[in-house]
Design a protein around this motif. Structure first.
Motif, PDB file in Angstrom:
ATOM      1  N   PRO A  27       4.918  23.716 -22.512  1.00  0.00           N
ATOM      2  CA  PRO A  27       3.885  23.954 -21.771  1.00  0.00           C
ATOM      3  C   PRO A  27       3.515  25.150 -21.915  1.00  0.00           C
ATOM      4  CG  PRO A  27       6.167  23.986 -20.526  1.00  0.00           C
ATOM      5  CD  PRO A  27       6.486  23.525 -22.029  1.00  0.00           C
ATOM      6  N   TRP A  28       2.157  25.475 -21.166  1.00  0.00           N
ATOM      7  CA  TRP A  28       1.800  26.990 -21.139  1.00  0.00           C
ATOM      8  C   TRP A  28       1.282  27.570 -19.964  1.00  0.00           C
ATOM      9  CZ3 TRP A  28      -0.347  22.540 -23.749  1.00  0.00           C
ATOM     10  CH2 TRP A  28      -1.508  22.224 -22.979  1.00  0.00           C
ATOM     11  N   ALA A  29       0.936  28.616 -20.011  1.00  0.00           N
ATOM     12  CA  ALA A  29       0.003  28.953 -18.764  1.00  0.00           C
ATOM     13  C   ALA A  29      -1.161  29.670 -19.260  1.00  0.00           C
ATOM     14  CB  ALA A  29       0.936  30.282 -17.950  1.00  0.00           C
ATOM     15  N   ASP A  31      -4.404  32.061 -19.795  1.00  0.00           N
ATOM     16  CA  ASP A  31      -4.771  33.483 -19.753  1.00  0.00           C
ATOM     17  C   ASP A  31      -5.347  33.858 -18.276  1.00  0.00           C
ATOM     18  OD1 ASP A  31      -3.495  33.942 -21.944  1.00  0.00           O
ATOM     19  OD2 ASP A  31      -5.391  34.044 -23.334  1.00  0.00           O
ATOM     20  N   ASP A  32      -6.064  33.116 -17.760  1.00  0.00           N
ATOM     21  CA  ASP A  32      -6.886  33.257 -16.454  1.00  0.00           C
ATOM     22  C   ASP A  32      -6.194  33.498 -15.333  1.00  0.00           C
ATOM     23  OD1 ASP A  32      -7.951  30.201 -15.161  1.00  0.00           O
ATOM     24  OD2 ASP A  32      -6.827  30.392 -17.310  1.00  0.00           O
ATOM     25  N   VAL A  33      -4.809  32.888 -15.368  1.00  0.00           N
ATOM     26  CA  VAL A  33      -4.109  32.878 -14.042  1.00  0.00           C
ATOM     27  C   VAL A  33      -2.676  33.067 -14.585  1.00  0.00           C
ATOM     28  CG1 VAL A  33      -3.583  31.669 -11.976  1.00  0.00           C
ATOM     29  CG2 VAL A  33      -5.599  31.187 -12.653  1.00  0.00           C
ATOM     30  N   ALA A  34      -2.137  33.952 -14.103  1.00  0.00           N
ATOM     31  CA  ALA A  34      -0.782  34.252 -14.466  1.00  0.00           C
ATOM     32  C   ALA A  34       0.462  33.341 -13.835  1.00  0.00           C
ATOM     33  CB  ALA A  34      -0.051  35.662 -13.837  1.00  0.00           C
ATOM     34  N   PRO A  35       1.148  32.662 -14.696  1.00  0.00           N
ATOM     35  CA  PRO A  35       2.221  31.825 -13.987  1.00  0.00           C
ATOM     36  C   PRO A  35       3.055  32.501 -13.087  1.00  0.00           C
ATOM     37  CG  PRO A  35       2.856  32.487 -16.207  1.00  0.00           C
ATOM     38  CD  PRO A  35       1.572  33.210 -15.970  1.00  0.00           C
ATOM     39  N   THR A  36       3.510  31.899 -12.055  1.00  0.00           N
ATOM     40  CA  THR A  36       4.404  32.131 -11.001  1.00  0.00           C
ATOM     41  C   THR A  36       5.524  31.201 -10.804  1.00  0.00           C
ATOM     42  OG1 THR A  36       3.279  31.020  -9.468  1.00  0.00           O
ATOM     43  CG2 THR A  36       2.572  33.098  -9.844  1.00  0.00           C
ATOM     44  N   THR A  37       6.524  31.890 -10.276  1.00  0.00           N
ATOM     45  CA  THR A  37       7.634  30.996 -10.005  1.00  0.00           C
ATOM     46  C   THR A  37       7.769  30.478  -8.665  1.00  0.00           C
ATOM     47  OG1 THR A  37       9.014  32.084 -11.577  1.00  0.00           O
ATOM     48  CG2 THR A  37      10.025  30.943 -10.104  1.00  0.00           C
ATOM     49  N   ALA A 264       0.417  22.641 -17.876  1.00  0.00           N
ATOM     50  CA  ALA A 264       0.307  23.917 -16.886  1.00  0.00           C
ATOM     51  C   ALA A 264       0.709  23.546 -15.431  1.00  0.00           C
ATOM     52  CB  ALA A 264      -1.056  24.471 -17.004  1.00  0.00           C
ATOM     53  N   ARG A 265       1.699  22.642 -15.196  1.00  0.00           N
ATOM     54  CA  ARG A 265       2.298  22.085 -13.914  1.00  0.00           C
ATOM     55  C   ARG A 265       2.554  23.450 -13.165  1.00  0.00           C
ATOM     56  NH1 ARG A 265       6.552  17.609 -15.886  1.00  0.00           N
ATOM     57  NH2 ARG A 265       4.895  16.180 -16.616  1.00  0.00           N
ATOM     58  N   HIS A 266       2.975  24.357 -13.586  1.00  0.00           N
ATOM     59  CA  HIS A 266       3.551  25.612 -12.529  1.00  0.00           C
ATOM     60  C   HIS A 266       2.397  26.636 -12.444  1.00  0.00           C
ATOM     61  CE1 HIS A 266       7.220  23.610 -12.359  1.00  0.00           C
ATOM     62  NE2 HIS A 266       7.401  23.568 -13.847  1.00  0.00           N
ATOM     63  N   LYS A 267       1.292  26.451 -12.945  1.00  0.00           N
ATOM     64  CA  LYS A 267       0.214  27.512 -12.557  1.00  0.00           C
ATOM     65  C   LYS A 267      -0.177  27.301 -11.227  1.00  0.00           C
ATOM     66  CE  LYS A 267      -3.480  28.061 -15.042  1.00  0.00           C
ATOM     67  NZ  LYS A 267      -4.749  27.819 -15.562  1.00  0.00           N
ATOM     68  N   ASP A 268      -0.663  28.426 -10.433  1.00  0.00           N
ATOM     69  CA  ASP A 268      -0.765  28.445  -9.092  1.00  0.00           C
ATOM     70  C   ASP A 268      -2.307  27.489  -8.916  1.00  0.00           C
ATOM     71  OD1 ASP A 268       0.966  30.067  -8.376  1.00  0.00           O
ATOM     72  OD2 ASP A 268      -0.287  31.891  -8.038  1.00  0.00           O
ATOM     73  N   VAL A 269      -3.070  27.802  -9.731  1.00  0.00           N
ATOM     74  CA  VAL A 269      -4.430  26.793  -9.688  1.00  0.00           C
ATOM     75  C   VAL A 269      -4.708  26.300 -11.106  1.00  0.00           C
ATOM     76  CG1 VAL A 269      -6.626  27.189  -9.221  1.00  0.00           C
ATOM     77  CG2 VAL A 269      -5.182  28.518  -7.678  1.00  0.00           C
ATOM     78  N   TRP A 270      -5.358  25.223 -11.044  1.00  0.00           N
ATOM     79  CA  TRP A 270      -5.935  24.577 -12.326  1.00  0.00           C
ATOM     80  C   TRP A 270      -7.295  24.782 -12.091  1.00  0.00           C
ATOM     81  CZ3 TRP A 270      -2.722  19.376 -11.221  1.00  0.00           C
ATOM     82  CH2 TRP A 270      -1.413  19.770 -11.453  1.00  0.00           C
TER      83      TRP A 270
END
Length: 292
Positions: A27-29, A31-37, A264-270
């Protein structure tokens, strides 16, 4: 314009292709939205949270109906039929409200109280070695999918989803026919560790149009339930996105959405855009769901 069933089939097919490709590169995140935990899920267990007080007309969170494992006699047709009747009679009604559907209900036979979470989803915890029976009363029906997740349908439209959390798979105990429509009766048994039945009618928390890069962009905020993936999420998320923003039913936007669901399941926003070209699954992966 594609029908709901066609959109669902297209999205699930694309997601399966993307899954095969993502498996090789991870998976990836974007560049436009930083991944969060994400914050840890609430502790699941039969005594983790006291049962809330039941108010008149509200059966979303109620106490257990028995002290015996509801699946202890399952395994023969006669026992299964008796278990189904018991689930319909003694199971508690749990409700979750969707963004456009209103409350959706299930009947759940288990030995622990249901817990209503802040995002509107409901969990029914199961102690190790115990089980639960899940029934969708009319006008809804339950469809247990090959990966062990399940959809709640009204007609052919997905309105809610069910999954095991953190581990386990729902399986079909029996099938009923009403008005020509099949409805499954699902069971979930915990293994050596506790688990829970996790039910929601709100797979998408927010859908909002804005401007980004080359033009209009739709920001989709998925619920934690949807971030777990699976066939039920593959169908329920696009159904709710398109219901909120019909333009998202365009093939390129459905493709981008399916790509985000898998990679990109763990991105804040798609973020998905109507102006991006429709490309192959391979190019979607190579461009991190943002083809140009």
């Amino acid at each position: 314009m594609p029908t709901a069933a066609t959109r669902r089939t297209s999205a699930v097919t694309l997601a399966a292709l993307v899954l095969a490709l993502v498996g090789a590169c991870g998976p990836w995140a974007s560049d436009d939205v930083a991944p969060t935990t994400s914050a840890p899920s609430p502790t699941v267990g039969p005594t983790a949270t006291p049962a809330p007080t039941r108010t008149p007309g509200d059966t979303s969170t109620v106490g257990p109906t028995s002290t015996a494992d509801p699946l202890s006699t399952a395994g023969t047709s006669a026992a299964d039929a008796a278990l189904l009747a018991r689930a319909l009679r003694d199971g508690v009604t749990v409700r979750s409200s969707g963004p456009s559907t209103g409350p959706v209900a299930l009947r759940v036979l288990a030995d622990a109280p249901a817990r209503l979470l802040d995002d509107g989803s409901v969990r029914v915890p199961l102690a190790a070695g115990t089980g639960a029976v899940v029934v969708a009363p009319a006008p809804w029906r339950l469809d247990v999918l090959p990966d062990g997740t399940a959809l709640v349908l009204r007609g052919e439209v997905p309105v809610a989803g069910v999954r095991a959390q953190p581990d386990g798979r729902l399986r079909t105990l029996a099938r009923t026919e009403a008005g020509g429509a099949r409805s499954d009766v699902a069971v979930l048994r915990a293994g050596d560790e506790p688990t829970s039945v996790w039910f929601t009618a709100r797979a998408v928390l927010d859908v909002a149009w804005g401007e980004r890069e080359g033009g209009r962009s739709l920001a989709v905020t998925p619920a934690d339930w949807a971030r777990g993936g699976g066939l039920a999420a593959d169908a329920l998320v696009p159904a709710q996105v398109v219901a909120a923003a019909p333009e998202a039913g365009a093939p390129t936007m459905l493709d981008q959405l399916a790509c985000h669901q898998r990679g990109a399941r763990h991105k804040d926003v798609w973020n998905i855009e109507p102006w991006r070209p429709r490309v192959s699954a391979l190019e979607l992966v190579a461009t991190r769901c943002n083809p140009t």
